[in-house]
Enzyme design. Structure first.
Site, short mmCIF file in Angstrom:
data_model
loop_
_atom_site.label_atom_id
_atom_site.label_comp_id
_atom_site.label_asym_id
_atom_site.label_seq_id
_atom_site.Cartn_x
_atom_site.Cartn_y
_atom_site.Cartn_z
N HIS A 23 0.85 -1.19 0.00
CA HIS A 23 0.00 0.00 0.00
C HIS A 23 0.89 1.24 0.00
O HIS A 23 0.75 2.10 -0.86
CB HIS A 23 -0.93 -0.01 1.23
CG HIS A 23 -1.89 1.14 1.25
ND1 HIS A 23 -2.93 1.23 2.14
CD2 HIS A 23 -1.97 2.27 0.50
CE1 HIS A 23 -3.61 2.36 1.94
NE2 HIS A 23 -3.04 3.00 0.95
N GLU A 72 0.75 8.31 -3.41
CA GLU A 72 1.61 7.88 -2.30
C GLU A 72 2.85 8.76 -2.18
O GLU A 72 3.28 9.09 -1.08
CB GLU A 72 2.01 6.41 -2.47
CG GLU A 72 0.87 5.42 -2.26
CD GLU A 72 0.25 5.50 -0.87
OE1 GLU A 72 1.00 5.47 0.12
OE2 GLU A 72 -0.98 5.61 -0.77
N HIS A 76 2.88 10.95 1.08
CA HIS A 76 3.76 10.32 2.07
C HIS A 76 5.25 10.41 1.72
O HIS A 76 6.09 10.64 2.59
CB HIS A 76 3.38 8.85 2.25
CG HIS A 76 1.95 8.65 2.64
ND1 HIS A 76 1.45 9.04 3.86
CD2 HIS A 76 0.90 8.10 1.96
CE1 HIS A 76 0.16 8.74 3.92
NE2 HIS A 76 -0.19 8.18 2.79
#
Length: 207
Positions: A23, A72, A76
């Site tokens: 993920h 992502e 992040h």
């Protein structure tokens, strides 16, 4: 992430993988994020084969496949980049792939005798097996039982690392909500930390 759930639309999740995939790699504290550092897929062209295999977008497989990686990175990766070992797109995605291979969750579960089944598991047994194998406790997340059902469905297993990228126990941070960390909503249902008391369904594939 693992598989496709009934809550997803019919257009999503075509031919989902029957193995655990990535993920993301998420830093706990995100004060220093460079939101202007945009994703550039050419920087990870050398990783593309592994990215497609181990880090697919299982929720939106019919759309542009790089959108998940872009999300992502921008949410992040630009925060994780405060660490030298993760301070470029290639390092961030490459290190996440390396950690995935190191953890080797697929073979660990098989060795522990935990495999997709139509019968239920006890969550405590799954936790104990993982802790025995890794020496640390991961965070296991589930979809809650659907109406009229008694079992939760395992959906995500989160491993925690120190800043030196060594495995450590996952412990909830003060004020952290499970939903904030999952970053994943499946229709009306959201992944949350699994209950130790509910029977647990681990299907090979749900569509």
């Amino acid at each position: 992430l693992y598989f496709c759930f009934p809550q997803m639309s019919a257009n999503d999740c075509q031919d989902p993988p029957e193995y655990w995939t990535i993920h993301g790699l998420w830093p706990d504290k995100t004060e220093e994020c460079n939101r202007t550092w945009h994703f550039n897929v050419t920087e990870i062209k050398d990783l593309m084969s592994d990215m497609r295999h181990y880090w697919p977008d299982v929720l939106h497989s019919s759309l542009n496949r790089t959108q998940f990686w872009k999300h992502e990175w921008e949410k992040h990766g630009t925060c994780a980049a405060t660490l030298q070992v993760l301070n470029s797109q290639k390092k961030y995605f490459g290190k996440a792939l390396e950690l995935y291979q190191h953890v080797d969750l697929n073979s660990c579960l098989l060795k522990a005798g935990i495999k997709p089944s139509s019968s239920y598991y006890q969550m405590t047994a799954i936790k104990e097996a993982l802790t025995r194998f890794y020496g640390v406790t991961p965070k296991i997340q589930c979809l809650p039982p659907e109406e009229g059902e008694k079992a939760q469905t395992i959906g995500q297993i989160e491993f925690c690392f120190t800043k030196e990228l060594q495995l450590r126990n996952c412990t909830a941070l003060k004020g952290e909500s499970d939903a904030m960390q999952t970053d994943l909503k499946l229709g009306s249902a959201e992944l949350s930390v699994c209950s130790d008391t509910l029977p647990t369904y681990y299907p090979s594939q749900v569509q």
